[in-house]
Design a protein around this motif. Structure first.
Motif, mmCIF file in Angstrom:
data_model
loop_
_atom_site.group_PDB
_atom_site.id
_atom_site.type_symbol
_atom_site.label_atom_id
_atom_site.label_comp_id
_atom_site.label_asym_id
_atom_site.label_seq_id
_atom_site.Cartn_x
_atom_site.Cartn_y
_atom_site.Cartn_z
ATOM 1 N N THR A 1 -0.005 4.124 1.119
ATOM 2 C CA THR A 1 -0.207 4.760 2.424
ATOM 3 C C THR A 1 -0.782 3.733 3.394
ATOM 4 O O THR A 1 -1.443 2.772 2.984
ATOM 5 C CB THR A 1 -1.160 5.968 2.337
ATOM 6 N N HIS A 2 -0.523 3.941 4.657
ATOM 7 C CA HIS A 2 -1.034 3.053 5.697
ATOM 8 C C HIS A 2 -1.002 3.834 7.000
ATOM 9 O O HIS A 2 -0.017 4.535 7.294
ATOM 10 C CB HIS A 2 -0.170 1.797 5.800
ATOM 11 N N ARG A 3 -2.047 3.718 7.797
ATOM 12 C CA ARG A 3 -2.157 4.519 9.012
ATOM 13 C C ARG A 3 -0.960 4.341 9.939
ATOM 14 O O ARG A 3 -0.526 5.277 10.610
ATOM 15 C CB ARG A 3 -3.454 4.160 9.734
ATOM 16 N N ASP A 4 -0.382 3.133 9.963
ATOM 17 C CA ASP A 4 0.722 2.870 10.889
ATOM 18 C C ASP A 4 2.097 3.173 10.302
ATOM 19 O O ASP A 4 3.081 3.231 11.056
ATOM 20 C CB ASP A 4 0.694 1.404 11.328
ATOM 21 N N TYR A 5 2.188 3.340 8.966
ATOM 22 C CA TYR A 5 3.512 3.429 8.350
ATOM 23 C C TYR A 5 3.742 4.702 7.532
ATOM 24 O O TYR A 5 4.854 5.223 7.518
ATOM 25 C CB TYR A 5 3.760 2.222 7.442
ATOM 26 N N VAL B 1 6.074 0.923 4.415
ATOM 27 C CA VAL B 1 4.970 0.136 3.855
ATOM 28 C C VAL B 1 5.476 -1.118 3.150
ATOM 29 O O VAL B 1 4.728 -2.084 2.965
ATOM 30 C CB VAL B 1 4.128 0.978 2.870
ATOM 31 N N LEU C 1 4.813 -4.646 4.446
ATOM 32 C CA LEU C 1 3.536 -5.331 4.230
ATOM 33 C C LEU C 1 3.558 -6.257 3.014
ATOM 34 O O LEU C 1 2.637 -7.048 2.824
ATOM 35 C CB LEU C 1 2.414 -4.294 4.071
ATOM 36 N N PRO D 1 0.843 -1.209 0.000
ATOM 37 C CA PRO D 1 0.000 0.000 0.000
ATOM 38 C C PRO D 1 0.871 1.249 0.000
ATOM 39 O O PRO D 1 1.865 1.321 0.720
ATOM 40 C CB PRO D 1 -0.792 -0.112 1.298
#
Length: 471
Positions: A344-348, A444, A447, A342
């Motif tokens: 974007t990712h909320r945690d990364y 990211v 992932l 991804p």
């Protein structure tokens, strides 16, 4: 291609069906719709087949099969549950050079029945070469929903005017353009709505006062490689093109979707090499459009993201050439999605930055300090050539050396290759990456191992393990 698709005229032609049960009934019904003369050889007839015989829609010529029955028919269908009889029919037909179909026995078929979408006189036939008939039927159902129920009326009306259109337009290219305009405009809308008088009036008016052909440029994004990611509008435009100018970044599978008789010109953009200078490409686009041609400029990815599409359209504007833009899925979106990374990712990562690995011609440097910020993803186009410098400058400006990185080579294609490692290993990874390739830098990338769905996930790679790309 295992089978050559053909459409056979069966009107008033005799065909032989061996068998009179339920399966035979389905084949007979199809043959009668094609106005064939159906001969039946069968010991017994089902209720449905018997009704056809009594109504003199089919001929029950014998209760037993004999090889001589094949001699004067167009082709043969064996629809019995007697394997020995079916084998005999097949061998007799082969020996006498007759087409034969043994129902549900692909090995004993010299022709097969496709799934059919009937909008007569428009017929669409779908076949899986006998390997997956349920899939063919599924595709037929999808196509059924796309084609207007009265599409055949439009085709029938056009057929009535075909000779007059030929007389009006001597050149084939002019006739084709006339029909293309007609089938994409109000004529088609009225005809498929059942308003045939209005449709014919539009046709007559268009023929009497044809609109002068005007050249136009279509800037089309071909996506990152997988033809399934091409937009519907992109496909439609590619089917209208008189000429297509394409880059090396356009995959062969996407290029195969261009209309067969369109002229194709490769203007050859590759990372680090331009076989046709940009100004010559711009001039070629304008020159072809000024000849009245529909010109498709087909680019890999999206034409407005590192594709110089804006420069080419500026040339069109300067020459007063009309144009349209069809966006495409850019490599940063398509390749990362297929690699399970991804952006974007909320945690990364709370942001994503798209940049190019090529320096500007004026020598200006990117803002390395801004690019080195954490909690963001860098997607770098054409970044493998200067991978070492990119790695060094980011680390110098504060990005951690252990930041995960990925190189996605030939993203979304069947030979997609994903190499992963650390930022300080980027230069080594780049030496083993095929092209075209996208560099992704950021947390990211972690992932990828769990989200990669398109092909096998790759483990985080050390420089030594990077010698074997994970595909």
């Amino acid at each position: 291609m295992d089978y050559l698709p053909l459409f056979a005229e069966l009107k008033n032609r005799p065909v032989l069906v061996i068998g009179g049960g339920e399966i035979a009934s389905r084949k007979i019904d199809l043959l009668l719709r094609a106005q064939a003369v159906v001969h039946i050889a069968a010991r017994e007839l089902s209720h449905e087949v018997n009704e056809l015989v009594e109504a003199q829609q089919a001929l029950w010529i014998a209760s037993e099969y004999h090889p001589d029955q094949i001699d004067k028919v167009f082709f043969v269908i064996a629809a019995t549950d007697d394997a020995e009889l079916n084998e005999q029919v097949y061998q007799d037909a082969q020996r006498k050079f007759k087409l034969v179909n043994v129902v549900d026995d692909q090995a004993r078929c010299s022709f097969i029945f496709p799934s059919i979408v009937d909008r007569s006189p428009v017929i669409v036939a779908i076949s899986s070469a006998g390997t997956a008939p349920v899939l063919a039927r599924s595709l037929r159902e999808k196509i059924e929903t796309l084609l207007p129920a009265r599409l055949g009326d439009a085709a029938q009306l056009a057929g009535c005017w075909r000779d007059r259109v030929k007389q009006r337009f001597q050149r084939m290219v002019d006739r084709r353009r006339f029909w293309e305009r007609l089938f994409s405009g109000e004529f088609m809308h009225q005809a498929t709505a059942g308003n045939l008088q209005q449709a014919e009036a539009i046709l007559a008016q268009s023929l009497q006062h044809p609109v002068a052909q005007r050249g136009e440029i279509y800037l089309v994004g071909g996506g990152p490689g997988d033809p399934g990611l091409l937009t519907l509008r992109g496909l439609q435009v590619m089917q209208l093109a008189d000429v297509v100018l394409y880059d090396h970044l356009v995959s062969d599978e996407v290029l195969d979707l261009v209309r067969r008789d369109a002229e194709r010109i490769c203007v050859g953009k590759r990372a680090g090499a331009h076989s046709v200078p940009q100004n010559e490409t711009n001039q070629l686009l304008v020159s072809l459009a000024q000849q009245g041609k529909k010109v498709v400029r087909l680019k890999g990815g999206d034409p407005f993201i590192f594709g110089r599409g804006g420069e080419e359209l500026e040339a069109a504007v300067a020459a007063n050439i009309p144009f349209q833009v069809v966006p495409g899925i850019t490599a940063a979106a398509g390749a990362t999605a297929y690699a399970g990374i991804p952006l974007t990712h909320r945690d990364y990562a709370q942001s994503a930055v798209f940049i190019t690995g090529h320096c500007r011609s004026d020598g200006r440097e990117p803002d390395w300090a801004a690019l080195a910020l954490s909690d963001q993803t860098l997607a770098i186009y054409m970044g493998t050539v200067k991978a070492g410098e990119i790695s060094r400058r980011l680390i110098e400006h504060g990005r951690a050396a252990e930041t995960p990185v990925a190189i996605i080579a030939r993203g979304t294609r069947q030979d997609q290759c994903v190499l992963t490692g650390r930022l300080d290993q980027l230069a080594d990874l780049a030496t083993h990456a095929p092209s075209p390739a996208l560099v992704v830098i950021g947390e990211v990338v972690h992932l990828h191992k769990q989200l990669a769905w398109f092909q096998k996930s790759s483990a985080m790679m050390t420089p030594s393990s990077a010698l074997t790309p994970i595909i």
